[in-house]
Write a protein that holds these residues in place. Sequence first.
Motif, PDB file in Angstrom:
ATOM      1  N   LEU A   7       0.876  -1.264   0.217  1.00 46.71           N
ATOM      2  CA  LEU A   7       0.153   0.005  -0.208  1.00 46.71           C
ATOM      3  C   LEU A   7       0.946   1.288   0.033  1.00 46.71           C
ATOM      4  CD1 LEU A   7      -1.942  -2.309   0.910  1.00 46.71           C
ATOM      5  CD2 LEU A   7      -3.063  -0.354   2.498  1.00 46.71           C
ATOM      6  N   ASN A   8       0.718   2.125  -0.986  1.00 49.25           N
ATOM      7  CA  ASN A   8       1.472   3.291  -1.030  1.00 49.25           C
ATOM      8  C   ASN A   8       0.349   4.714  -0.949  1.00 49.25           C
ATOM      9  OD1 ASN A   8       4.221   2.500  -1.572  1.00 49.25           O
ATOM     10  ND2 ASN A   8       3.295   1.883  -3.684  1.00 49.25           N
ATOM     11  N   ASN A   9       0.476   5.229   0.283  1.00 51.10           N
ATOM     12  CA  ASN A   9      -0.236   6.585   0.710  1.00 51.10           C
ATOM     13  C   ASN A   9      -1.768   6.291   0.495  1.00 51.10           C
ATOM     14  OD1 ASN A   9      -0.558   9.002   1.586  1.00 51.10           O
ATOM     15  ND2 ASN A   9      -0.007   9.995  -0.637  1.00 51.10           N
ATOM     16  N   VAL A  10      -2.131   5.358   0.985  1.00 43.19           N
ATOM     17  CA  VAL A  10      -3.687   4.944   0.858  1.00 43.19           C
ATOM     18  C   VAL A  10      -4.528   5.970   1.861  1.00 43.19           C
ATOM     19  CG1 VAL A  10      -5.218   3.127   1.287  1.00 43.19           C
ATOM     20  CG2 VAL A  10      -3.339   2.713  -0.186  1.00 43.19           C
ATOM     21  N   ASN A  11      -5.393   6.327   1.044  1.00 42.30           N
ATOM     22  CA  ASN A  11      -6.351   7.266   1.962  1.00 42.30           C
ATOM     23  C   ASN A  11      -7.921   6.878   1.578  1.00 42.30           C
ATOM     24  OD1 ASN A  11      -4.974   9.730   3.041  1.00 42.30           O
ATOM     25  ND2 ASN A  11      -4.153   9.477   1.049  1.00 42.30           N
ATOM     26  N   LYS A  12      -8.773   6.901   2.536  1.00 47.37           N
ATOM     27  CA  LYS A  12     -10.131   6.730   2.518  1.00 47.37           C
ATOM     28  C   LYS A  12     -10.950   7.379   3.568  1.00 47.37           C
ATOM     29  CE  LYS A  12     -13.516   3.885   1.008  1.00 47.37           C
ATOM     30  NZ  LYS A  12     -13.686   3.780  -0.359  1.00 47.37           N
ATOM     31  N   THR A  13     -11.836   8.102   2.720  1.00 52.10           N
ATOM     32  CA  THR A  13     -12.834   8.836   3.655  1.00 52.10           C
ATOM     33  C   THR A  13     -14.319   8.438   3.473  1.00 52.10           C
ATOM     34  OG1 THR A  13     -11.201  10.711   3.119  1.00 52.10           O
ATOM     35  CG2 THR A  13     -13.241  11.438   4.056  1.00 52.10           C
ATOM     36  N   GLY A  17     -23.083  12.153   7.175  1.00 50.75           N
ATOM     37  CA  GLY A  17     -23.875  13.588   7.173  1.00 50.75           C
ATOM     38  C   GLY A  17     -22.967  14.821   6.569  1.00 50.75           C
ATOM     39  N   ARG A  18     -22.415  15.671   7.623  1.00 48.58           N
ATOM     40  CA  ARG A  18     -21.925  16.861   7.001  1.00 48.58           C
ATOM     41  C   ARG A  18     -20.390  16.392   7.226  1.00 48.58           C
ATOM     42  NH1 ARG A  18     -24.749  22.428   8.472  1.00 48.58           N
ATOM     43  NH2 ARG A  18     -26.555  21.988   7.113  1.00 48.58           N
ATOM     44  N   GLU A  19     -20.256  15.431   8.070  1.00 49.19           N
ATOM     45  CA  GLU A  19     -18.763  15.121   8.533  1.00 49.19           C
ATOM     46  C   GLU A  19     -18.291  14.328   7.526  1.00 49.19           C
ATOM     47  OE1 GLU A  19     -17.366  13.292  12.948  1.00 49.19           O
ATOM     48  OE2 GLU A  19     -19.281  12.971  12.364  1.00 49.19           O
ATOM     49  N   GLN A  20     -16.843  14.695   7.662  1.00 50.33           N
ATOM     50  CA  GLN A  20     -15.849  13.678   6.896  1.00 50.33           C
ATOM     51  C   GLN A  20     -15.395  12.723   7.760  1.00 50.33           C
ATOM     52  OE1 GLN A  20     -14.881  13.525   3.602  1.00 50.33           O
ATOM     53  NE2 GLN A  20     -15.615  15.571   2.829  1.00 50.33           N
ATOM     54  N   VAL A  21     -15.229  11.524   7.846  1.00 49.47           N
ATOM     55  CA  VAL A  21     -14.546  10.585   8.632  1.00 49.47           C
ATOM     56  C   VAL A  21     -13.394   9.951   7.772  1.00 49.47           C
ATOM     57  CG1 VAL A  21     -14.373   8.542   9.867  1.00 49.47           C
ATOM     58  CG2 VAL A  21     -16.569   9.920   9.759  1.00 49.47           C
ATOM     59  N   HIS A  22     -12.120  10.428   8.568  1.00 50.95           N
ATOM     60  CA  HIS A  22     -10.686   9.999   7.496  1.00 50.95           C
ATOM     61  C   HIS A  22     -10.639   8.559   8.077  1.00 50.95           C
ATOM     62  CE1 HIS A  22      -7.747  12.479   5.144  1.00 50.95           C
ATOM     63  NE2 HIS A  22      -7.706  11.217   4.832  1.00 50.95           N
ATOM     64  N   GLY A  44     -12.926   2.079  15.558  1.00 48.30           N
ATOM     65  CA  GLY A  44     -13.059   3.136  14.845  1.00 48.30           C
ATOM     66  C   GLY A  44     -11.775   3.624  14.234  1.00 48.30           C
ATOM     67  N   SER A  45     -10.662   2.858  14.550  1.00 51.63           N
ATOM     68  CA  SER A  45      -9.314   3.291  14.090  1.00 51.63           C
ATOM     69  C   SER A  45      -9.020   3.060  12.698  1.00 51.63           C
ATOM     70  CB  SER A  45      -8.253   2.604  14.957  1.00 51.63           C
ATOM     71  OG  SER A  45      -8.340   1.341  14.990  1.00 51.63           O
ATOM     72  N   GLY A  46      -9.961   2.024  12.014  1.00 54.50           N
ATOM     73  CA  GLY A  46      -9.759   1.953  10.496  1.00 54.50           C
ATOM     74  C   GLY A  46      -9.388   0.465  10.285  1.00 54.50           C
ATOM     75  N   LYS A  47      -9.399  -0.256  11.131  1.00 54.44           N
ATOM     76  CA  LYS A  47      -8.850  -1.731  11.060  1.00 54.44           C
ATOM     77  C   LYS A  47      -9.536  -2.654   9.757  1.00 54.44           C
ATOM     78  CE  LYS A  47      -9.567  -2.849  15.268  1.00 54.44           C
ATOM     79  NZ  LYS A  47     -10.427  -1.771  15.895  1.00 54.44           N
ATOM     80  N   LEU A 215      -4.113   4.105  14.566  1.00 50.38           N
ATOM     81  CA  LEU A 215      -5.044   5.132  15.570  1.00 50.38           C
ATOM     82  C   LEU A 215      -5.273   6.191  14.776  1.00 50.38           C
ATOM     83  CD1 LEU A 215      -5.136   5.523  18.592  1.00 50.38           C
ATOM     84  CD2 LEU A 215      -3.080   6.742  18.400  1.00 50.38           C
ATOM     85  N   ASP A 216      -6.492   6.504  14.612  1.00 52.19           N
ATOM     86  CA  ASP A 216      -7.184   7.578  14.014  1.00 52.19           C
ATOM     87  C   ASP A 216      -6.629   7.232  12.326  1.00 52.19           C
ATOM     88  OD1 ASP A 216      -8.301   8.580  16.157  1.00 52.19           O
ATOM     89  OD2 ASP A 216      -6.770   9.981  16.479  1.00 52.19           O
ATOM     90  N   GLY A 217      -6.547   6.234  11.575  1.00 55.94           N
ATOM     91  CA  GLY A 217      -6.584   5.831  10.471  1.00 55.94           C
ATOM     92  C   GLY A 217      -5.099   6.024  10.013  1.00 55.94           C
ATOM     93  N   ARG A 218      -4.190   6.082  11.004  1.00 58.22           N
ATOM     94  CA  ARG A 218      -2.755   5.837  10.669  1.00 58.22           C
ATOM     95  C   ARG A 218      -1.990   4.779  11.547  1.00 58.22           C
ATOM     96  NH1 ARG A 218      -1.243  12.446  11.876  1.00 58.22           N
ATOM     97  NH2 ARG A 218      -2.824  13.142  10.058  1.00 58.22           N
ATOM     98  N   ILE A 219      -0.828   4.453  10.829  1.00 60.48           N
ATOM     99  CA  ILE A 219      -0.253   3.453  11.572  1.00 60.48           C
ATOM    100  C   ILE A 219       0.633   4.149  12.704  1.00 60.48           C
ATOM    101  CG2 ILE A 219       1.787   1.786  11.193  1.00 60.48           C
ATOM    102  CD1 ILE A 219       0.771   1.219   8.693  1.00 60.48           C
ATOM    103  N   SER A 220       0.395   3.698  14.097  1.00 61.42           N
ATOM    104  CA  SER A 220       0.852   4.536  15.094  1.00 61.42           C
ATOM    105  C   SER A 220       2.160   3.559  15.568  1.00 61.42           C
ATOM    106  CB  SER A 220       0.245   4.757  16.461  1.00 61.42           C
ATOM    107  OG  SER A 220      -0.367   3.367  16.682  1.00 61.42           O
ATOM    108  N   ASP A 221       2.198   2.026  15.120  1.00 62.82           N
ATOM    109  CA  ASP A 221       3.479   1.564  15.667  1.00 62.82           C
ATOM    110  C   ASP A 221       3.190   0.176  14.775  1.00 62.82           C
ATOM    111  OD1 ASP A 221       5.735   0.746  17.081  1.00 62.82           O
ATOM    112  OD2 ASP A 221       4.279  -0.432  18.532  1.00 62.82           O
ATOM    113  N   ASP A 222       4.597  -0.425  14.370  1.00 58.68           N
ATOM    114  CA  ASP A 222       4.481  -1.378  13.478  1.00 58.68           C
ATOM    115  C   ASP A 222       5.784  -2.241  13.879  1.00 58.68           C
ATOM    116  OD1 ASP A 222       4.904  -3.408  11.426  1.00 58.68           O
ATOM    117  OD2 ASP A 222       4.726  -1.890   9.887  1.00 58.68           O
TER     118      ASP A 222
END
Length: 222
Positions: A7-13, A17-22, A44-47, A215-222
């Motif tokens: 995966l290279n720089n993968v984003n999913k939003t 409603g009016r909110e964007q969830v990254h 909700g961290s994106g797993k 954590l919040d859609g990012r890899i915080s530890d690997d």
Amino acid sequence: MSDVITLNNVNKTYRRGREQVHALDGIDLTIQQGEFVAVVGPSGSGKSTLLNIIGAMDQPDTGQVTIAGQETTTLKEQGLTRLRADTIGFVFQQFFLQPTLTARENVLLPTLFARQKHLASRADELLARVGLAERANHLPDELSGGEMQRVAIARALINKPKVLLADEPTGNLDSQNARAIFALLDELHDDGLTLITVTHSEALTSRAERRIHLLDGRISDD
Ligand SMILES: Nc1ncnc2c1ncn2[C@@H]1O[C@H](COP(=O)(O)OP(=O)(O)OP(=O)(O)O)[C@@H](O)[C@H]1O
Ligand SMILES: [Mg+2]
């Protein structure tokens, strides 16, 4: 060892409603053939989003995903279906067996979509492998939760996938049935299968060789 998932720089939003969830925020990740990876993190961290993208069940908004040498963003729905059927096996917390089909018929179901065709004998071999040789003709509601999950694992293996993805595979099981699933996953890993599992189970995480913390859609530890 060769890379099986990149995966290279993968984003999913997601829009809520009016909110964007990254859900995924700039994920870079390489998984090699034969690795046993546990994806962990708070609710909700994106797993699940990450697992669905790794399995070509979902596409990122931006970024690149390569599965067994195929870049998914260049594929149309038919190509994605083929790639999934030939390369990926899925196991879910809720088993998702077809209630009107026997264990054997459930195991054979994915062969409808695959290029390689298999004999019913392979389904029976797999049912024996997961300890259910005697249950081949039973319907799901005649099986325990642990047995249903073992049917689901046999089904996930019928097309000889390179990668087995499991989202909370023991989330609906008691500890004894969970242990049987852990032992089975260990065996499959010993045979060289790439395993990627999302789990809240410390018992399962401790068996993996690698932990990816989200954590919040990012890899915080690997
Ligand atoms: N189809 C969807 N529509 C809108 N928002 C979504 C959708 N799927 C996921 N999300 C949101 O994206 C974020 C990540 O969700 P995801 O299901 O990947 O989390 P998770 O880590 O698997 O959580 P859990 O441990 O509860 O299963 C969450 O904020 C979730 O609410
Ligand atoms: Mg989830």
